[in-house]
Design an enzyme around this catalytic site. Structure first.
Site, PDB file in Angstrom:
ATOM      1  N   ARG A 153       0.831  -1.210   0.000  1.00 16.14           N
ATOM      2  CA  ARG A 153       0.000   0.000   0.000  1.00 16.14           C
ATOM      3  C   ARG A 153       0.865   1.260   0.000  1.00 16.14           C
ATOM      4  NH1 ARG A 153      -4.382  -0.347   4.423  1.00 16.14           N
ATOM      5  NH2 ARG A 153      -4.899   1.663   3.499  1.00 16.14           N
ATOM      6  N   HIS A 176      -7.178   8.196  10.661  1.00 20.69           N
ATOM      7  CA  HIS A 176      -6.602   6.848  10.795  1.00 20.69           C
ATOM      8  C   HIS A 176      -5.085   6.830  10.630  1.00 20.69           C
ATOM      9  CE1 HIS A 176     -10.830   5.083   9.667  1.00 20.69           C
ATOM     10  NE2 HIS A 176     -10.804   5.694  10.827  1.00 20.69           N
ATOM     11  N   CYS A 233       6.280   2.279  24.471  1.00 19.28           N
ATOM     12  CA  CYS A 233       7.433   2.905  23.812  1.00 19.28           C
ATOM     13  C   CYS A 233       6.917   4.035  22.925  1.00 19.28           C
ATOM     14  CB  CYS A 233       8.199   1.876  22.976  1.00 19.28           C
ATOM     15  SG  CYS A 233       9.538   2.628  22.023  1.00 19.28           S
ATOM     16  N   CYS A 276      13.537   1.184  21.874  1.00 17.69           N
ATOM     17  CA  CYS A 276      13.431   0.120  22.890  1.00 17.69           C
ATOM     18  C   CYS A 276      14.120  -1.163  22.414  1.00 17.69           C
ATOM     19  CB  CYS A 276      11.970  -0.152  23.249  1.00 17.69           C
ATOM     20  SG  CYS A 276      11.033  -0.983  21.950  1.00 17.69           S
TER      21      CYS A 276
HETATM   22  N1  APR Z   1     -15.878   8.313  -6.205  1.00 17.61           N
HETATM   23  C1  APR Z   1     -16.709   8.372  -5.129  1.00 17.61           C
HETATM   24  N2  APR Z   1     -16.977   7.309  -4.350  1.00 17.61           N
HETATM   25  C2  APR Z   1     -16.403   6.150  -4.667  1.00 17.61           C
HETATM   26  C3  APR Z   1     -15.524   6.001  -5.777  1.00 17.61           C
HETATM   27  C4  APR Z   1     -15.283   7.151  -6.575  1.00 17.61           C
HETATM   28  N3  APR Z   1     -14.488   7.111  -7.647  1.00 17.61           N
HETATM   29  N4  APR Z   1     -15.127   4.702  -5.838  1.00 17.61           N
HETATM   30  C5  APR Z   1     -15.701   4.066  -4.807  1.00 17.61           C
HETATM   31  N5  APR Z   1     -16.480   4.932  -4.094  1.00 17.61           N
HETATM   32  C6  APR Z   1     -17.247   4.691  -2.862  1.00 17.61           C
HETATM   33  C7  APR Z   1     -17.822   3.298  -2.730  1.00 17.61           C
HETATM   34  O1  APR Z   1     -19.126   3.241  -3.336  1.00 17.61           O
HETATM   35  C8  APR Z   1     -17.902   3.138  -1.201  1.00 17.61           C
HETATM   36  O2  APR Z   1     -19.143   3.626  -0.686  1.00 17.61           O
HETATM   37  O3  APR Z   1     -16.328   4.816  -1.787  1.00 17.61           O
HETATM   38  C9  APR Z   1     -16.773   4.028  -0.698  1.00 17.61           C
HETATM   39  C10 APR Z   1     -15.558   3.287  -0.162  1.00 17.61           C
HETATM   40  O4  APR Z   1     -15.947   2.583   0.975  1.00 17.61           O
HETATM   41  P1  APR Z   1     -14.910   1.705   1.816  1.00 17.61           P
HETATM   42  O5  APR Z   1     -14.142   0.820   0.900  1.00 17.61           O
HETATM   43  O6  APR Z   1     -15.693   1.069   2.912  1.00 17.61           O
HETATM   44  O7  APR Z   1     -13.874   2.786   2.374  1.00 17.61           O
HETATM   45  P2  APR Z   1     -13.995   3.705   3.653  1.00 17.61           P
HETATM   46  O8  APR Z   1     -15.390   4.155   3.886  1.00 17.61           O
HETATM   47  O9  APR Z   1     -12.937   4.728   3.516  1.00 17.61           O
HETATM   48  O10 APR Z   1     -13.573   2.708   4.812  1.00 17.61           O
HETATM   49  C11 APR Z   1     -13.416   3.208   6.107  1.00 17.61           C
HETATM   50  O11 APR Z   1     -12.455   1.179   6.873  1.00 17.61           O
HETATM   51  O12 APR Z   1     -11.082  -0.562   6.233  1.00 17.61           O
HETATM   52  C12 APR Z   1     -11.171   0.558   7.008  1.00 17.61           C
HETATM   53  O13 APR Z   1      -9.510   1.922   7.898  1.00 17.61           O
HETATM   54  C13 APR Z   1     -10.117   1.583   6.678  1.00 17.61           C
HETATM   55  O14 APR Z   1     -10.278   3.957   6.498  1.00 17.61           O
HETATM   56  C14 APR Z   1     -10.902   2.741   6.127  1.00 17.61           C
HETATM   57  C15 APR Z   1     -12.260   2.570   6.802  1.00 17.61           C
END
Ligand code: APR
Length: 304
Positions: A76, A127, A141, A194
């Site tokens: 990542r 996050h 630590c 540590c």
């Molecule tokens: N433009 C707008 N929205 C989009 C796009 C795009 N190009 N592509 C995808 N999406 C939307 C999807 O429809 C979905 O609703 O973005 C959202 C992504 O959702 P998640 O994958 O659940 O991501 P997120 O909400 O950031 O997750 C929250 O969960 O896994 C943990 O820590 C991680 O910060 C993350 C947290």
């Protein structure tokens, strides 16, 4: 949120409300960086090899197999370094410069808001960051390295930074039919302070608390005065506390909650739809520059 029949999708009504808004809160998620080529967590792209990306993001997973979790994070880091901020990141950064009452909370750890020069005092990295490092013995630590972009971080993680020589084929690291190297803890970097803890990514894993000072500051901001508009951008609104901020910031009859998502129906999370809310379906990288144009004008991405 169920598909938002009740939300307005009128750009001109949105523009009217935006121009009258001073206290604006954005809550961003992985969908914001999708147009930069970074996968989201839920839905397509949520699997890394055969692992659920969410299941690798726990202290238990790191304890059980730090080499595997580090490969996922090293990958990542590599992907985020190869990616560039997209027009949505630049649009939000410009909104921050134009509206001092705008505050952006992001769940993204990819550093793309920062690289788009979003003013740091108007940005909260809920996050953490892929490019921060800390000791796995934290909070015992206190060692941290707030910004480290070494790629790979150490020789054992080199497969995560391998260039793809044949774009028609998946990266060898992502090919589930090819076994991963079994990286032992002593091949991973150890805390220079540590000396017993492993270095780990400076991100918040499931089950871990967010930075208390940051949360207090956000609470204070929300409670200080009514919020005019909340932008919920590219997030499924499932993970707390981010998922709760839209409702926390809402003052009935005053605050418009505006959802911008590729699929409005997938932003189902915890947001309610009220009279005066908006929903815009599409790519945030296309929609945000258009939606924010009356305030930010045409925003060009600077050459990095
Ligand atoms: N433009 C707008 N929205 C989009 C796009 C795009 N190009 N592509 C995808 N999406 C939307 C999807 O429809 C979905 O609703 O973005 C959202 C992504 O959702 P998640 O994958 O659940 O991501 P997120 O909400 O950031 O997750 C929250 O969960 O896994 C943990 O820590 C991680 O910060 C993350 C947290």
């Amino acid at each position: 949120m169920a598909a938002s029949k009740a939300a307005y999708s009128s750009v001109s009504l949105f523009h009217e409300k935006l121009l009258r808004s001073n206290r604006i809160l954005a809550i961003c998620g992985a969908g914001l960086s999708a147009a930069s080529g970074l996968p989201t967590f839920r839905g397509a792209g949520g699997l890394w090899r055969n692992h659920n990306a969410v299941e690798l993001a726990t202290p238990e997973a790191f304890e059980a197999d730090p080499g595997l979790v580090w490969l996922f994070y090293a990958y990542r880091r590599h992907m985020a370094l190869e990616a560039n901020p997209n027009p949505a990141h630049y649009a939000l950064a410009e909104l921050a410069r134009k509206k001092p009452g705008f505050r952006c909370l992001t769940q993204n750890v990819d550093n793309l808001h920062v690289r788009a020069q979003h003013p740091s005092e108007q940005l909260s990295l809920l996050h953490g960051s892929l490019f921060a490092l800390k000791c796995s013995n934290a909070p015992g630590c206190k060692w941290t390295d707030p910004y480290n972009t070494a790629d790979p971080l150490c020789p054992a993680l080199a497969p995560a930074a391998e260039k793809n020589t044949d774009p028609t084929k998946p990266l060898p690291l992502l090919d589930p039919s090819k076994p991963l190297a079994d990286i032992k803890p002593d091949e991973l970097p150890h805390c220079p302070e540590c000396e017993t803890g492993l270095v780990r990514p400076g991100v918040v894993w499931f089950g871990e608390p967010l930075d208390e000072g940051m949360l207090d500051e956000i609470d204070e901001w929300i409670e200080k005065e009514p919020v005019d508009m909340v932008l919920v951008i590219g997030t499924s609104s499932f993970v707390y506390p981010a998922a709760g901020y839209a409702e926390r910031a809402r003052t009935e009859g005053r605050t418009a909650v505006v959802t911008v998502n590729l699929e409005l129906g997938s932003a189902q999370g915890r947001n309610k739809i009220e009279e005066g809310d908006f929903g815009f379906e599409g790519d945030a990288a296309v929609l945000l520059p258009e939606l924010l144009k009356p305030v930010i004008g045409e925003v060009e991405a600077p050459l990095e």
